[in-house]
Write an enzyme that holds these catalytic residues in place. Structure first.
Site, PDB file in Angstrom:
ATOM      1  N   ALA A 126     -39.047 -31.396 -50.534  1.00  0.00           N
ATOM      2  CA  ALA A 126     -39.488 -32.770 -50.269  1.00  0.00           C
ATOM      3  C   ALA A 126     -40.163 -32.925 -48.916  1.00  0.00           C
ATOM      4  CB  ALA A 126     -38.290 -33.717 -50.350  1.00  0.00           C
ATOM      5  N   GLY A 127     -40.282 -31.840 -48.162  1.00  0.00           N
ATOM      6  CA  GLY A 127     -40.933 -31.943 -46.859  1.00  0.00           C
ATOM      7  C   GLY A 127     -40.015 -32.396 -45.750  1.00  0.00           C
ATOM      8  N   SER A 129     -37.659 -30.300 -44.460  1.00  0.00           N
ATOM      9  CA  SER A 129     -37.281 -29.074 -43.741  1.00  0.00           C
ATOM     10  C   SER A 129     -35.871 -28.596 -44.026  1.00  0.00           C
ATOM     11  CB  SER A 129     -37.487 -29.256 -42.229  1.00  0.00           C
ATOM     12  OG  SER A 129     -38.851 -29.426 -41.957  1.00  0.00           O
ATOM     13  N   ASP A 175     -40.474 -27.639 -37.193  1.00  0.00           N
ATOM     14  CA  ASP A 175     -39.317 -27.890 -38.054  1.00  0.00           C
ATOM     15  C   ASP A 175     -38.044 -27.308 -37.454  1.00  0.00           C
ATOM     16  OD1 ASP A 175     -41.225 -28.971 -39.669  1.00  0.00           O
ATOM     17  OD2 ASP A 175     -41.122 -27.413 -41.210  1.00  0.00           O
ATOM     18  N   TYR A 224     -51.096 -24.297 -47.986  1.00  0.00           N
ATOM     19  CA  TYR A 224     -50.684 -24.375 -46.576  1.00  0.00           C
ATOM     20  C   TYR A 224     -51.312 -23.239 -45.769  1.00  0.00           C
ATOM     21  CZ  TYR A 224     -47.540 -24.915 -42.558  1.00  0.00           C
ATOM     22  OH  TYR A 224     -47.027 -25.106 -41.309  1.00  0.00           O
TER      23      TYR A 224
END
Length: 386
Positions: A126-127, A129, A175, A224
């Protein structure tokens, strides 16, 4: 499915027939602004959130690390410390563990055999981290058990090395560093070149709302790494170490000098760095109107120049913006291609945001969005030790 800490203790006891000695925690994060700037040596403005990875551990007297992963149906892995660390062919989660072990060993850290039970409630894919939270928690675990002093910044760098060189995703340092260095009640302005961190108090009148689009995205083997290569090509063209070293004036004739795609990638990073510094200042001054404009500009740049948003994300940003206006801010957050939206929402509008998403998002995209109201939280820590 994540376990409570009490349930994780039960799993540890039943699986290893022993009680745990140590408990470590590291949080996920949400990035308020500054996307794809970190691996360009730039600036980011994330905060750690109150979703965490927990590791329970004890030394086992063996030259072996044994791990049980509660969130993956209690799958197990064993890592001999006297052998070359190879990739696990079946369990991707195990490669994060193995990657951290390898990274520490390559730094000359003599690890000790231990038993670990791992669980976390950071949403995966979900982003937010979840991988960095795991890496940082593991770095703190292994160095503490080995009685090897290592700063939180060094632990963050170790996690990044594991992700870059073992797992195979060329992520920047943000992150892992915010998972290690988060501060309760604050966002943290991070200089990704020097690793300097400056706390920026969050306005008390705003809630940090994270909206998971449930459009899954995987960064390994995705666009990415392509974006990173494009940024490096742009930096090479200008003869600088990283795009951090350019300002908006320096790229004035960018479309005359670079192909269209590379030019737009470079323009996003350079302008995003400027926006991030301005956003930190606006946040510190409680200037929500300016922050709102900067977050909107950031999203448009990610959509049009960096091309990492998708239709459901763009819809959610537009929907939330129609509710909060300039009383807050909203943008995509994370690597892109799905994942989450972050919004700074006045407390009195949180219920309306939730209701409008529930009423409209499924109708348009056939998906349910998960909405989390979060608190800026502290970074990694040793919760208990003997």
């Amino acid at each position: 499915m994540s376990l409570t800490v009490a349930e994780l203790h039960q799993l540890f006891s039943s699986h290893f027939s022993a009680t745990t000695d140590f408990h470590f925690r590291a949080p996920g994060r949400v990035n308020l602004i500054g996307e794809h700037t970190d691996y360009n040596d730039g600036f980011v403005l994330p905060c750690a959130i109150n979703f965490d990875t927990h590791v329970l551990a004890r030394k086992n007297g063996l030259n072996l690390i044994r791990v049980v992963a509660a969130d993956y149906a209690n799958q197990v892995d064993e890592i001999p410390l006297d052998q070359v660390i190879a990739h696990h062919l079946d369990y991707q989660w195990a490669n994060y563990v193995r990657g951290v072990v390898q990274s520490l060993q390559r730094q000359g850290i003599s690890l000790v055999g231990c038993d670990l039970a791992i669980s976390g409630n950071v949403p995966q894919g979900a982003g937010l981290s979840s991988s960095a939270a795991l890496e940082v928690a593991l770095g703190l675990t292994f160095t503490t058990l080995a009685e090897q002093a290592m700063s939180l910044s060094q632990i963050a760098l170790t996690g990044q090395q594991a992700e870059n060189h073992f797992v195979g995703c060329n992520s920047g340092i943000m992150d892992q560093l915010i998972s290690a260095q988060g501060q309760a009640g604050n966002a943290v302005l991070i200089d990704c070149r020097s690793l300097e961190c400056h706390a920026v108090a969050m306005p008390q009148e705003l809630s940090v709302v994270i909206i998971n689009s449930n459009v899954k995205r995987g960064l390994v083997g995705s666009e990415y790494n392509t974006r990173r290569a494009q940024c490096e090509a742009g930096a090479a063209h200008y003869g600088v170490k990283a795009l951090r070293d350019l300002d908006t004036a320096a790229i004035g004739n960018i479309f005359d000098e670079l192909d269209d795609v590379t030019a737009r990638r470079v323009r996003h990073v350079v302008t995003e760095n400027a926006r991030t510094l301005a956003a930190a200042k606006a946040l510190a001054n409680d200037d929500i109107r300016t922050l709102s404009q900067l977050m909107a500009q950031s999203h448009a740049s990610m959509r049009d120049d960096f091309e990492i948003t998708v239709a459901p994300i763009d819809y959610l940003v537009s929907l939330v913006d129609s509710i909060i206006g300039n009383r807050g801010g909203v943008r995509m957050t994370g690597g892109g291609f799905g994942g989450c939206v972050v919004a700074l929402v006045p407390h009195d509008l949180v219920a309306d945001v939730k209701a409008q998403i529930a009423a409209n998002y499924p109708e348009h995209f056939g998906l349910m969005a998960d909405v989390f109201v979060c608190q800026p939280s502290a970074g990694a820590e040793i919760v208990t030790q003997p």
